[in-house]
Scaffold this motif. Structure first.
Motif, mmCIF file in Angstrom:
data_model
loop_
_atom_site.group_PDB
_atom_site.id
_atom_site.type_symbol
_atom_site.label_atom_id
_atom_site.label_comp_id
_atom_site.label_asym_id
_atom_site.label_seq_id
_atom_site.Cartn_x
_atom_site.Cartn_y
_atom_site.Cartn_z
ATOM 1 N N GLU A 52 -1.879 -12.858 -8.529
ATOM 2 C CA GLU A 52 -2.952 -12.864 -9.521
ATOM 3 C C GLU A 52 -3.939 -11.725 -9.270
ATOM 4 O O GLU A 52 -4.346 -11.013 -10.202
ATOM 5 C CB GLU A 52 -3.679 -14.213 -9.484
ATOM 6 N N THR A 53 -4.313 -11.545 -8.016
ATOM 7 C CA THR A 53 -5.277 -10.494 -7.672
ATOM 8 C C THR A 53 -4.720 -9.110 -7.973
ATOM 9 O O THR A 53 -5.377 -8.272 -8.602
ATOM 10 C CB THR A 53 -5.654 -10.592 -6.185
ATOM 11 N N VAL A 54 -3.498 -8.851 -7.513
ATOM 12 C CA VAL A 54 -2.891 -7.535 -7.699
ATOM 13 C C VAL A 54 -2.716 -7.223 -9.183
ATOM 14 O O VAL A 54 -2.992 -6.103 -9.638
ATOM 15 C CB VAL A 54 -1.551 -7.441 -6.947
ATOM 16 N N ALA A 55 -2.273 -8.191 -9.965
ATOM 17 C CA ALA A 55 -2.076 -7.960 -11.401
ATOM 18 C C ALA A 55 -3.398 -7.629 -12.088
ATOM 19 O O ALA A 55 -3.477 -6.696 -12.906
ATOM 20 C CB ALA A 55 -1.427 -9.165 -12.058
ATOM 21 N N ARG A 56 -4.446 -8.363 -11.774
ATOM 22 C CA ARG A 56 -5.740 -8.142 -12.437
ATOM 23 C C ARG A 56 -6.339 -6.789 -12.066
ATOM 24 O O ARG A 56 -6.848 -6.067 -12.924
ATOM 25 C CB ARG A 56 -6.710 -9.275 -12.099
ATOM 26 N N VAL A 57 -6.293 -6.447 -10.791
ATOM 27 C CA VAL A 57 -6.848 -5.157 -10.377
ATOM 28 C C VAL A 57 -6.014 -4.009 -10.942
ATOM 29 O O VAL A 57 -6.546 -2.989 -11.381
ATOM 30 C CB VAL A 57 -6.947 -5.077 -8.844
ATOM 31 N N THR A 58 -4.696 -4.180 -10.957
ATOM 32 C CA THR A 58 -3.819 -3.145 -11.510
ATOM 33 C C THR A 58 -4.140 -2.866 -12.972
ATOM 34 O O THR A 58 -4.148 -1.710 -13.410
ATOM 35 C CB THR A 58 -2.344 -3.560 -11.357
ATOM 36 N N ALA A 59 -4.411 -3.898 -13.747
ATOM 37 C CA ALA A 59 -4.705 -3.711 -15.167
ATOM 38 C C ALA A 59 -5.934 -2.838 -15.382
ATOM 39 O O ALA A 59 -6.007 -2.078 -16.349
ATOM 40 C CB ALA A 59 -4.905 -5.060 -15.846
ATOM 41 N N HIS A 60 -6.885 -2.920 -14.459
ATOM 42 C CA HIS A 60 -8.132 -2.183 -14.617
ATOM 43 C C HIS A 60 -8.143 -0.852 -13.870
ATOM 44 O O HIS A 60 -8.712 0.134 -14.347
ATOM 45 C CB HIS A 60 -9.303 -3.028 -14.120
ATOM 46 N N GLY A 63 -2.057 0.478 -9.957
ATOM 47 C CA GLY A 63 -1.324 -0.291 -8.963
ATOM 48 C C GLY A 63 -1.658 0.036 -7.529
ATOM 49 O O GLY A 63 -1.492 -0.809 -6.649
ATOM 50 N N LEU A 64 -2.102 1.263 -7.236
ATOM 51 C CA LEU A 64 -2.503 1.572 -5.865
ATOM 52 C C LEU A 64 -3.692 0.708 -5.479
ATOM 53 O O LEU A 64 -3.676 0.042 -4.432
ATOM 54 C CB LEU A 64 -2.840 3.050 -5.719
ATOM 55 N N ALA A 65 -4.706 0.694 -6.324
ATOM 56 C CA ALA A 65 -5.858 -0.171 -6.069
ATOM 57 C C ALA A 65 -5.447 -1.639 -6.062
ATOM 58 O O ALA A 65 -5.948 -2.441 -5.261
ATOM 59 C CB ALA A 65 -6.940 0.071 -7.118
ATOM 60 N N GLY A 66 -4.498 -1.999 -6.947
ATOM 61 C CA GLY A 66 -4.047 -3.379 -7.005
ATOM 62 C C GLY A 66 -3.405 -3.839 -5.711
ATOM 63 O O GLY A 66 -3.767 -4.880 -5.145
ATOM 64 N N LEU A 67 -2.449 -3.059 -5.219
ATOM 65 C CA LEU A 67 -1.768 -3.457 -3.986
ATOM 66 C C LEU A 67 -2.706 -3.407 -2.787
ATOM 67 O O LEU A 67 -2.648 -4.273 -1.906
ATOM 68 C CB LEU A 67 -0.549 -2.574 -3.750
ATOM 69 N N LEU A 68 -3.581 -2.424 -2.743
ATOM 70 C CA LEU A 68 -4.507 -2.343 -1.611
ATOM 71 C C LEU A 68 -5.555 -3.447 -1.659
ATOM 72 O O LEU A 68 -6.099 -3.829 -0.609
ATOM 73 C CB LEU A 68 -5.168 -0.968 -1.564
ATOM 74 N N SER A 69 -5.831 -3.990 -2.826
ATOM 75 C CA SER A 69 -6.683 -5.179 -2.885
ATOM 76 C C SER A 69 -5.979 -6.361 -2.213
ATOM 77 O O SER A 69 -6.617 -7.198 -1.554
ATOM 78 C CB SER A 69 -7.047 -5.521 -4.334
ATOM 79 N N GLY A 70 -4.659 -6.407 -2.369
ATOM 80 C CA GLY A 70 -3.886 -7.428 -1.658
ATOM 81 C C GLY A 70 -3.918 -7.211 -0.158
ATOM 82 O O GLY A 70 -3.992 -8.168 0.619
ATOM 83 N N THR A 71 -3.874 -5.952 0.258
ATOM 84 C CA THR A 71 -3.982 -5.626 1.679
ATOM 85 C C THR A 71 -5.294 -6.141 2.242
ATOM 86 O O THR A 71 -5.342 -6.767 3.323
ATOM 87 C CB THR A 71 -3.887 -4.097 1.883
ATOM 88 N N GLN A 72 -6.380 -5.892 1.519
ATOM 89 C CA GLN A 72 -7.686 -6.346 1.983
ATOM 90 C C GLN A 72 -7.747 -7.863 2.072
ATOM 91 O O GLN A 72 -8.294 -8.427 3.023
ATOM 92 C CB GLN A 72 -8.783 -5.839 1.029
ATOM 93 N N LEU A 73 -7.170 -8.538 1.095
ATOM 94 C CA LEU A 73 -7.157 -9.999 1.107
ATOM 95 C C LEU A 73 -6.436 -10.528 2.345
ATOM 96 O O LEU A 73 -6.923 -11.436 3.021
ATOM 97 C CB LEU A 73 -6.495 -10.516 -0.174
ATOM 98 N N LEU A 74 -5.282 -9.948 2.649
ATOM 99 C CA LEU A 74 -4.521 -10.395 3.811
ATOM 100 C C LEU A 74 -5.263 -10.110 5.112
ATOM 101 O O LEU A 74 -5.257 -10.934 6.046
ATOM 102 C CB LEU A 74 -3.149 -9.707 3.836
ATOM 103 N N GLN A 75 -5.902 -8.960 5.199
ATOM 104 C CA GLN A 75 -6.603 -8.597 6.432
ATOM 105 C C GLN A 75 -7.853 -9.439 6.646
ATOM 106 O O GLN A 75 -8.148 -9.852 7.775
ATOM 107 C CB GLN A 75 -6.964 -7.113 6.399
ATOM 108 N N VAL A 76 -8.574 -9.727 5.573
ATOM 109 C CA VAL A 76 -9.803 -10.501 5.699
ATOM 110 C C VAL A 76 -9.510 -11.964 6.006
ATOM 111 O O VAL A 76 -10.151 -12.586 6.855
ATOM 112 C CB VAL A 76 -10.649 -10.380 4.409
ATOM 113 N N ASP A 77 -8.528 -12.524 5.322
ATOM 114 C CA ASP A 77 -8.232 -13.951 5.476
ATOM 115 C C ASP A 77 -7.223 -14.244 6.587
ATOM 116 O O ASP A 77 -6.973 -15.407 6.891
ATOM 117 C CB ASP A 77 -7.692 -14.530 4.163
ATOM 118 N N HIS A 78 -6.633 -13.193 7.177
ATOM 119 C CA HIS A 78 -5.580 -13.399 8.183
ATOM 120 C C HIS A 78 -4.538 -14.391 7.647
ATOM 121 O O HIS A 78 -4.160 -15.359 8.309
ATOM 122 C CB HIS A 78 -6.178 -13.904 9.493
ATOM 123 N N ALA A 79 -4.097 -14.110 6.428
ATOM 124 C CA ALA A 79 -3.324 -15.081 5.657
ATOM 125 C C ALA A 79 -1.833 -14.794 5.646
ATOM 126 O O ALA A 79 -1.157 -15.040 4.663
ATOM 127 C CB ALA A 79 -3.850 -15.135 4.229
#
Length: 230
Positions: A52-60, A63-79
């Motif tokens: 959901e996050t990657v798709a929404r950021v990519t639309a605006h 996709g580089l920003a979209g995927l890297l938003s996913g990177t940030q999510l994983l790093q922050v949440d240790h998920a």
């Protein structure tokens, strides 16, 4: 103007850790497909949030920003971790695809299905360096750039022509279905994106040991009348 469809199903393990999402903003249609690494409830939940996050950021923002938003999510949440692919389409314009890991993007020009992405795996690197295929295949599960470690330099991108239907798949599809079969199904069902997405995941049957992976497919079809057979 861009018709989209997605389908996903759980494999042999307890949770479906694949996820996909489509988001439309103004004239842009973005899609994200995520394949979580591992199999537990947290990985499945995170995969859905990532998609959901990657798709929404990519639309605006692409996709580089979209995927890297996913990177940030994983790093922050240790998920945990994942791999993913994102696509951004505008009617009448090429579709851009970005990826990190071994999710794939294909384009169909009416009859020929072309793979546009290369897997970020040790096995793929070995094949490109001339290692015998049987040896390289033993290393296909080693991901070189999981999403948690993605950076500007490691997220690849490619342009798919405007008239091509785009298909995104997790490895639970393309590792189980031969390219020739993928091409045949995509060509036959290109006029019905939802049927195509469902057929792709249904075609991924269990292996000789009875195991099958989670399988997910996303289809982005160009506006009617934009196709040009080549």
């Amino acid at each position: 103007m861009i018709t989209t469809a997605l389908a996903t199903r759980r494999g042999s393990r307890a949770f479906n850790c694949d996820a996909a999402s489509v988001h439309t903003c103004d004239n842009a249609t973005a899609a994200a497909l995520i394949d979580g690494i591992g199999n537990d409830e947290n990985t499945a939940t995170t995969a859905r949030l990532l998609a959901e996050t990657v798709a929404r950021v990519t639309a605006h923002r692409g996709g580089l920003a979209g995927l890297l938003s996913g990177t940030q999510l994983l790093q922050v949440d240790h998920a945990g971790d994942a791999v993913g692919v994102a696509a951004l389409a505008h009617p009448g314009s090429p579709t851009w695809v970005w990826w990190s890991g071994d999710c794939r993007a294909y384009g169909l020009n009416g009859h020929r299905l072309r793979r546009y992405t290369s897997d970020h795996t040790v096995g793929e690197q070995l094949r490109r360096n001339g290692t015998p295929l049987d040896i390289a295949a033993d290393h296909d599960n080693w991901i070189q750039t999981p999403l948690s470690e993605a950076a500007v330099a490691t997220v690849y991108d490619v342009e798919v022509p405007a008239d091509e239907l785009v298909v995104l798949t997790s490895d639970g599809v393309h590792d189980y279905v031969a390219h020739e079969e993928l091409e045949e199904m995509t060509a036959a069902l290109q006029g019905s994106p939802q049927d195509l997405a469902q057929a792709l995941i249904d075609a991924a049957l269990p292996d000789e040991d009875g195991y099958r992976d989670d399988a997910t497919a996303v289809v982005l079809a160009p506006a009617a009348g934009s196709g040009v057979e080549r």
